[in-house]
Design an enzyme around this catalytic site. Sequence first.
Site, PDB file in Angstrom:
ATOM      1  N   PRO A 172       0.820  -1.214   0.000  1.00  8.54           N
ATOM      2  CA  PRO A 172       0.000   0.000   0.000  1.00  8.54           C
ATOM      3  C   PRO A 172       0.851   1.259   0.000  1.00  8.54           C
ATOM      4  O   PRO A 172       1.962   1.253   0.526  1.00  8.54           O
ATOM      5  CB  PRO A 172      -0.798  -0.107   1.313  1.00  8.54           C
ATOM      6  CG  PRO A 172      -0.155  -1.174   2.118  1.00  8.54           C
ATOM      7  CD  PRO A 172       0.677  -2.019   1.223  1.00  8.54           C
ATOM      8  N   ASP A 173       0.328   2.334  -0.604  1.00  7.82           N
ATOM      9  CA  ASP A 173       1.045   3.605  -0.472  1.00  7.82           C
ATOM     10  C   ASP A 173       0.612   4.257   0.840  1.00  7.82           C
ATOM     11  O   ASP A 173      -0.015   3.605   1.682  1.00  7.82           O
ATOM     12  CB  ASP A 173       0.846   4.507  -1.715  1.00  7.82           C
ATOM     13  CG  ASP A 173      -0.576   5.007  -1.876  1.00  7.82           C
ATOM     14  OD1 ASP A 173      -1.399   4.780  -0.966  1.00  7.82           O
ATOM     15  OD2 ASP A 173      -0.881   5.642  -2.909  1.00  7.82           O
ATOM     16  N   PHE A 174       0.950   5.518   1.045  1.00  6.89           N
ATOM     17  CA  PHE A 174       0.661   6.148   2.327  1.00  6.89           C
ATOM     18  C   PHE A 174      -0.626   6.960   2.317  1.00  6.89           C
ATOM     19  O   PHE A 174      -1.413   6.903   3.240  1.00  6.89           O
ATOM     20  CB  PHE A 174       1.841   7.050   2.748  1.00  6.89           C
ATOM     21  CG  PHE A 174       3.088   6.260   2.991  1.00  6.89           C
ATOM     22  CD1 PHE A 174       3.339   5.727   4.239  1.00  6.89           C
ATOM     23  CD2 PHE A 174       3.988   6.007   1.971  1.00  6.89           C
ATOM     24  CE1 PHE A 174       4.462   4.957   4.470  1.00  6.89           C
ATOM     25  CE2 PHE A 174       5.127   5.246   2.188  1.00  6.89           C
ATOM     26  CZ  PHE A 174       5.367   4.724   3.433  1.00  6.89           C
ATOM     27  N   ARG A 175      -0.832   7.726   1.221  1.00  8.44           N
ATOM     28  CA  ARG A 175      -1.882   8.743   1.289  1.00  8.44           C
ATOM     29  C   ARG A 175      -3.071   8.518   0.372  1.00  8.44           C
ATOM     30  O   ARG A 175      -3.937   9.388   0.298  1.00  8.44           O
ATOM     31  CB  ARG A 175      -1.253  10.117   0.999  1.00  8.44           C
ATOM     32  CG  ARG A 175      -0.283  10.514   2.086  1.00  8.44           C
ATOM     33  CD  ARG A 175       0.393  11.840   1.870  1.00  8.44           C
ATOM     34  NE  ARG A 175       1.337  12.071   2.955  1.00  8.44           N
ATOM     35  CZ  ARG A 175       2.567  11.539   2.999  1.00  8.44           C
ATOM     36  NH1 ARG A 175       3.005  10.781   1.997  1.00  8.44           N
ATOM     37  NH2 ARG A 175       3.355  11.764   4.039  1.00  8.44           N
ATOM     38  N   ASN A 223      11.040   5.303  -1.366  1.00  9.07           N
ATOM     39  CA  ASN A 223      10.539   3.997  -0.925  1.00  9.07           C
ATOM     40  C   ASN A 223      11.553   3.249  -0.072  1.00  9.07           C
ATOM     41  O   ASN A 223      12.764   3.392  -0.235  1.00  9.07           O
ATOM     42  CB  ASN A 223      10.136   3.152  -2.138  1.00  9.07           C
ATOM     43  CG  ASN A 223       8.993   3.807  -2.896  1.00  9.07           C
ATOM     44  OD1 ASN A 223       8.358   4.721  -2.369  1.00  9.07           O
ATOM     45  ND2 ASN A 223       8.747   3.374  -4.109  1.00  9.07           N
ATOM     46  N   ASP A 229      11.204  -0.150   0.305  1.00  5.87           N
ATOM     47  CA  ASP A 229      10.968  -1.570   0.034  1.00  5.87           C
ATOM     48  C   ASP A 229      12.117  -2.261  -0.705  1.00  5.87           C
ATOM     49  O   ASP A 229      12.079  -3.476  -0.922  1.00  5.87           O
ATOM     50  CB  ASP A 229       9.657  -1.759  -0.750  1.00  5.87           C
ATOM     51  CG  ASP A 229       9.584  -0.893  -2.019  1.00  5.87           C
ATOM     52  OD1 ASP A 229      10.644  -0.606  -2.618  1.00  5.87           O
ATOM     53  OD2 ASP A 229       8.466  -0.502  -2.412  1.00  5.87           O
ATOM     54  N   HIS A 282      14.597   8.301   2.020  1.00  5.28           N
ATOM     55  CA  HIS A 282      14.020   8.042   3.342  1.00  5.28           C
ATOM     56  C   HIS A 282      14.575   6.752   3.934  1.00  5.28           C
ATOM     57  O   HIS A 282      13.921   6.100   4.738  1.00  5.28           O
ATOM     58  CB  HIS A 282      12.485   8.011   3.254  1.00  5.28           C
ATOM     59  CG  HIS A 282      11.890   9.329   2.850  1.00  5.28           C
ATOM     60  ND1 HIS A 282      10.600   9.507   2.451  1.00  5.28           N
ATOM     61  CD2 HIS A 282      12.455  10.574   2.807  1.00  5.28           C
ATOM     62  CE1 HIS A 282      10.379  10.794   2.171  1.00  5.28           C
ATOM     63  NE2 HIS A 282      11.502  11.451   2.364  1.00  5.28           N
TER      64      HIS A 282
HETATM   65  P1  OAD Z   1       2.057   8.833  -1.112  1.00  2.72           P
HETATM   66  O1  OAD Z   1       1.166   7.758  -0.614  1.00  2.72           O
HETATM   67  O2  OAD Z   1       2.037  10.138  -0.426  1.00  2.72           O
HETATM   68  O3  OAD Z   1       1.743   9.105  -2.662  1.00  2.72           O
HETATM   69  C1  OAD Z   1       1.607   8.076  -3.605  1.00  2.72           C
HETATM   70  C2  OAD Z   1       1.182   8.684  -4.940  1.00  2.72           C
HETATM   71  O4  OAD Z   1       1.175   7.656  -5.910  1.00  2.72           O
HETATM   72  C3  OAD Z   1      -0.213   9.295  -4.926  1.00  2.72           C
HETATM   73  O5  OAD Z   1      -0.191  10.496  -5.688  1.00  2.72           O
HETATM   74  C4  OAD Z   1      -1.066   8.227  -5.609  1.00  2.72           C
HETATM   75  O6  OAD Z   1      -2.169   8.773  -6.300  1.00  2.72           O
HETATM   76  C5  OAD Z   1      -0.083   7.632  -6.578  1.00  2.72           C
HETATM   77  N1  OAD Z   1      -0.315   6.229  -6.947  1.00  2.72           N
HETATM   78  C6  OAD Z   1      -0.631   5.193  -6.144  1.00  2.72           C
HETATM   79  N2  OAD Z   1      -0.677   4.039  -6.846  1.00  2.72           N
HETATM   80  C7  OAD Z   1      -0.386   4.369  -8.141  1.00  2.72           C
HETATM   81  C8  OAD Z   1      -0.260   3.621  -9.357  1.00  2.72           C
HETATM   82  N3  OAD Z   1      -0.407   2.308  -9.398  1.00  2.72           N
HETATM   83  N4  OAD Z   1       0.057   4.289 -10.474  1.00  2.72           N
HETATM   84  C9  OAD Z   1       0.239   5.635 -10.460  1.00  2.72           C
HETATM   85  N5  OAD Z   1       0.153   6.380  -9.352  1.00  2.72           N
HETATM   86  C10 OAD Z   1      -0.155   5.753  -8.198  1.00  2.72           C
HETATM   87  O7  OAD Z   1       3.511   8.208  -1.148  1.00  2.72           O
HETATM   88  P2  OAD Z   1       4.904   8.990  -1.252  1.00  2.72           P
HETATM   89  O8  OAD Z   1       4.781  10.190  -2.118  1.00  2.72           O
HETATM   90  O9  OAD Z   1       5.916   7.991  -1.592  1.00  2.72           O
HETATM   91  O10 OAD Z   1       7.962   8.340   4.502  1.00  2.72           O
HETATM   92  O11 OAD Z   1       5.081   9.445   0.267  1.00  2.72           O
HETATM   93  C11 OAD Z   1       6.285  10.064   0.658  1.00  2.72           C
HETATM   94  C12 OAD Z   1       6.697   9.683   2.061  1.00  2.72           C
HETATM   95  O12 OAD Z   1       5.620   9.901   2.971  1.00  2.72           O
HETATM   96  C13 OAD Z   1       7.064   8.233   2.239  1.00  2.72           C
HETATM   97  O13 OAD Z   1       8.389   7.967   1.875  1.00  2.72           O
HETATM   98  C14 OAD Z   1       6.812   7.978   3.716  1.00  2.72           C
HETATM   99  C15 OAD Z   1       5.650   8.888   3.990  1.00  2.72           C
HETATM  100  O14 OAD Z   1       5.648   9.527   5.223  1.00  2.72           O
HETATM  101  C16 OAD Z   1       8.550   7.352   5.260  1.00  2.72           C
HETATM  102  O15 OAD Z   1       8.114   6.252   5.353  1.00  2.72           O
HETATM  103  C17 OAD Z   1       9.773   7.718   5.970  1.00  2.72           C
END
Ligand code: OAD
Length: 404
Positions: free
Chosen positions: A54-57, A128, A130, A147
Amino acid sequence: MGQDQSAPLIDENTPPQTLDARTVDAVAKYIKDGRAWRVVVMTGAGISTSAGIPDFRSPDTGLYANLARLNLPYAEAVFDISYFRNNPLPFYTLAHELYPGKYRPTITHSFVNLLDKKGLLLKLFTQNIDCLEREAGVPGDLIVEAHGSFATHSCIECKSSFPEDLMQKAVREKSVPHCLDKNCGGLVKPDIVFFGEQLPSAFFANRQLPQEADLCLVMGTSLSVQPFASLPSFCADGTPRVLINQEQVGGLGSRPDDVLLLGDCDAGVRKLAEACGWLEELEDMWAKTAPEDEPDTDKEQPKKTRDEKLEEEVDQLTREVEESLKLSEAQHQWLENHVGTKFEQIQEEEKKPGPMQPATAEPVKKEDIESSRRVDPKDAAAATSDSSSVLAHVFPHINKKPSL
Ligand code: OAD
């Protein structure tokens, strides 16, 4: 050049300066003409969601939205160094699920590897943790893990390193490892940048590179975390910047040579690879990342969508963290009772005449014991504001004003 996070999208009638058009084909032509030989790539959690992480936001399938349901002081506490000091178990519960080795790189990871194999990759900046870029074959010296990552581990007190095999064992058993130095005994964690910690020096040593790039690819990130989010703005004016993401983010699309490929990352890189005439090569490269003994389990079952798979994964993660919080609550309760009883005993003893304990020994104060093992919500809030200057970049909503 400069901060352009909230800059408006470029007027579609404004002609590009460098590209022939703001299209994938024009970017492919630019690459095929040999004009992009120092490509800088910037990535985030969105490039790993199709691997099942999963992503974060993301509002429904993101880690933070799901952890927000739990009894954490705030969702990001699992990655907060002050919270970790007092309660490392929720992090280790997550680590059990997120630890490298369980997931296969996506075709987007392989695309970065392909850029390197073609001699075009200047640097990959990833947020990332991972390690899937390495898994896909991108050489370590071309990756800036802004990070940190699960690749190395160390004691949070004396900073001495901790062996990989012991960390793997701890993560497998969901136990909390401690420093091997008996005089220290501090908590150990993977070298992931937690809230309250500084970014690695490699980030600062390389952050001028976007300025030297002749093509910038931004993929799968909300660009909401500073200072990483500023990297694309360091590219020179006229350097094409391509955003491959579900949504438009971070001022990308505000310059004449910005190209937006909104949608799924994997679909986006396939489109770009196809336009470059590399698609077959890319698919072959990605095929090699499949584990040899991967069972074809969903053959007979209806295919799940990416979001269904992510929802399942994030639900499981949330349940596991919830369990670990209950566990900590049970431990907390035990300590509370234990300490309470001890404290009452001490009070009783203190009332009796004559020395009960060595004269030098300080009587145990209940609040001392309490404060050494529990995060006061006020402290958490204070820690948040204290560290906002240090790692506001990792949790931007805590420090609403982006700062370098
Ligand atoms: P976010 O979860 O903030 O953003 C992920 C982005 O990817 C969003 O704009 C989604 O719409 C997009 N997305 C998700 N799945 C996708 C897909 N299959 N294809 C295209 N786009 C997709 O994640 P990050 O930007 O990586 O810190 O967050 C940055 C940091 O915030 C992370 O490194 C983490 C967190 O706090 C730590 O863990 C230290």
